[in-house]
Write a protein that holds these residues in place. Structure first.
Motif, PDB file in Angstrom:
ATOM      1  N   VAL A 163       0.837  -1.198   0.000  1.00  0.00           N
ATOM      2  CA  VAL A 163       0.000   0.000   0.000  1.00  0.00           C
ATOM      3  C   VAL A 163       0.874   1.252   0.000  1.00  0.00           C
ATOM      4  CG1 VAL A 163      -1.883  -1.148   1.220  1.00  0.00           C
ATOM      5  CG2 VAL A 163      -0.094   0.019   2.540  1.00  0.00           C
ATOM      6  N   PRO A 164       0.313   2.405  -0.382  1.00  0.00           N
ATOM      7  CA  PRO A 164       1.083   3.657  -0.287  1.00  0.00           C
ATOM      8  C   PRO A 164       1.417   3.985   1.164  1.00  0.00           C
ATOM      9  CG  PRO A 164      -0.859   3.932  -1.672  1.00  0.00           C
ATOM     10  CD  PRO A 164      -1.018   2.617  -0.975  1.00  0.00           C
ATOM     11  N   GLY A 210       6.111   8.952  -4.819  1.00  0.00           N
ATOM     12  CA  GLY A 210       5.133   9.794  -5.488  1.00  0.00           C
ATOM     13  C   GLY A 210       4.343   8.987  -6.504  1.00  0.00           C
ATOM     14  N   TRP A 211       3.631   7.996  -6.028  1.00  0.00           N
ATOM     15  CA  TRP A 211       2.878   7.092  -6.904  1.00  0.00           C
ATOM     16  C   TRP A 211       1.727   7.837  -7.600  1.00  0.00           C
ATOM     17  CZ3 TRP A 211       6.058   3.203  -6.771  1.00  0.00           C
ATOM     18  CH2 TRP A 211       6.724   2.893  -5.591  1.00  0.00           C
ATOM     19  N   PRO A 212       1.486   7.555  -8.869  1.00  0.00           N
ATOM     20  CA  PRO A 212       2.036   6.472  -9.700  1.00  0.00           C
ATOM     21  C   PRO A 212       3.276   6.864 -10.504  1.00  0.00           C
ATOM     22  CG  PRO A 212       0.266   7.522 -10.885  1.00  0.00           C
ATOM     23  CD  PRO A 212       0.357   8.238  -9.553  1.00  0.00           C
ATOM     24  N   ALA A 241      14.511   6.340  -6.328  1.00  0.00           N
ATOM     25  CA  ALA A 241      14.639   5.729  -5.006  1.00  0.00           C
ATOM     26  C   ALA A 241      13.392   4.927  -4.641  1.00  0.00           C
ATOM     27  CB  ALA A 241      14.899   6.802  -3.955  1.00  0.00           C
ATOM     28  N   ALA A 242      12.232   5.454  -4.958  1.00  0.00           N
ATOM     29  CA  ALA A 242      10.994   4.741  -4.653  1.00  0.00           C
ATOM     30  C   ALA A 242      10.881   3.468  -5.488  1.00  0.00           C
ATOM     31  CB  ALA A 242       9.793   5.646  -4.884  1.00  0.00           C
ATOM     32  N   VAL A 274       0.236   2.104  -6.591  1.00  0.00           N
ATOM     33  CA  VAL A 274       1.646   1.747  -6.475  1.00  0.00           C
ATOM     34  C   VAL A 274       2.098   0.926  -7.679  1.00  0.00           C
ATOM     35  CG1 VAL A 274       3.356   0.461  -5.129  1.00  0.00           C
ATOM     36  CG2 VAL A 274       1.610   1.821  -3.955  1.00  0.00           C
ATOM     37  N   ALA A 275       1.311  -0.073  -8.056  1.00  0.00           N
ATOM     38  CA  ALA A 275       1.773  -1.072  -9.020  1.00  0.00           C
ATOM     39  C   ALA A 275       1.657  -0.652 -10.468  1.00  0.00           C
ATOM     40  CB  ALA A 275       0.995  -2.369  -8.809  1.00  0.00           C
TER      41      ALA A 275
END
Length: 365
Positions: free
Chosen positions: A13-14, A52-54, A59-60, A83-84
């Motif tokens: 999850v975020p 910072g999704w999406p 780094a993320a 996220v995905a």
């Protein structure tokens, strides 16, 4: 082993899932299904990933890659689509060894405000991710149909687990007509700018309106809404309150006579059922999954008013109709209170989702 047969699930999850400064329907859904799956006896391993999704930075991306790589072969992984879906380069390679299920709250390309080229690019990334997943979960029948059509997915691979609702006391309201409530992040998608323009067109009526929701997601849109309020001289009648949760949000609903949802895009519309759970009628744009969410009472009466999306005159006309006399309002209020008794709780959502997960290849059932 859980009562559903599903032993364990990893839920990605975020990282802002519990941030009260930026509450969202997607985060609320994720939190409730994590709790609900645990209540079935399933072992839930929640993994919150910052980014910072999406559109995450390097780094993320690396953090998500490490997270997925560390999971054991064959693990069942439920990933929030925010996220995905934007990082198939990270997610798709893991589909060879993990059982990946992607939960889509709103198709990425449907968010209002992005340039057409950016929206198309996000949709293409989402398509690649969803085609590699073992299953896809949508939060409304409309969203399931939209994903199948947009991405050419087999409808049998898309499952629907609609949000639940917490039943609440009937809202006493204010005077039965004048207190209007709009709940949602202030973004172009949610359409508060449209509502302010419609309110200006009915400024002769005795209303007040609270715009409740986060102000951090789109500062430019917040500034534009503020300017519109000031331009029409509505500063003493339209309040941008910022986010409210818990008892403060419950108080906002308790004081409301009518919920207004002017969204340009809406996959489900959780605030609709939150209002109906309190017997509050709804005025909403007939967009996405909202008409299905609004539904009807056992006698077929619709507990609200639907108008075309992105249509200020229609929204203003509906507001004027609401103020037109007690008889229409009483009918809508009776329908809302009757619809209240037909709403499912979050335990139904969790059982539905658990049923999807346990039917996946390689999971116990």
């Amino acid at each position: 082993m859980s009562s559903t047969g599903l032993r364990s699930v990893h839920v990605v999850v975020p990282a802002d899932i519990d941030d009260v400064a930026v509450p969202s329907g997607g985060n609320a859904y994720d939190r409730r299904v994590c709790l609900g799956l645990s209540a079935t006896g399933c072992s839930v391993h929640e993994v919150a990933v910052a980014g910072g999704w999406p559109r995450p930075d390097t780094a993320a991306r690396a953090s998500l890659a490490r997270t997925l790589s560390a999971l054991p072969d064959g693990a069942v992984v439920l990933l929030d689509g925010l996220v995905a879906c934007g990082v198939p380069d990270v997610v798709v390679p893991q589909a060879r060894r993990l059982t990946l299920v992607v939960l889509v709250h709103l198709p990425l390309g449907d968010e209002v405000g992005a340039a057409p080229s950016a929206a198309a690019a996000l949709a293409a990334l989402e398509r690649e991710t969803l085609r590699a997943a073992s299953a896809v979960v949508a939060t409304s029948p409309w969203a399931a149909r939209r994903l199948a059509a947009e991405h050419g997915l087999d409808p049998d691979r898309i499952h629907v687990a609609t949000p639940g609702v917490d039943h609440a006391p009937l809202a006493p309201g204010t005077d039965g007509v004048s207190r209007l409530l709009c709940v949602g992040s202030v973004t172009p998608t949610k359409g508060q700018d449209l509502l302010v323009e419609a309110l200006a067109a009915v400024a002769d009526l005795p209303w007040s309106c609270d715009l409740v929701g986060p102000l951090r997601r789109d500062p430019a849109q917040v500034a534009a809404v503020r300017r519109t309020i000031e331009r029409h001289g509505l500063g003493d009648r339209v309040r941008l309150t910022g986010p409210r949760t818990g008892t403060r949000l419950a108080t906002s609903y308790a004081e409301a006579d009518l919920l207004v949802l002017p969204s340009r895009v809406e996959s489900y519309g959780m605030v609709v059922t939150e209002a109906l759970a309190r017997g509050i009628p709804v005025l909403a744009a007939a967009v996405g999954g909202v008409p299905e969410t609004l539904g009807h009472d056992p006698d077929g009466a619709v507990p609200g008013i639907l108008v075309p999306p992105d249509d200020v005159p229609a929204l203003a006309a509906a507001l004027r109709h609401w103020f037109g006399g007690p008889a229409p309002r009483d009918r809508l209020r009776r329908a809302a209170r009757a619809r209240r008794g037909t709403l499912d709780g979050w335990e139904v959502t969790s059982r539905c989702l658990a049923g999807v997960l346990e039917q996946l290849p390689g999971t116990p059932g």
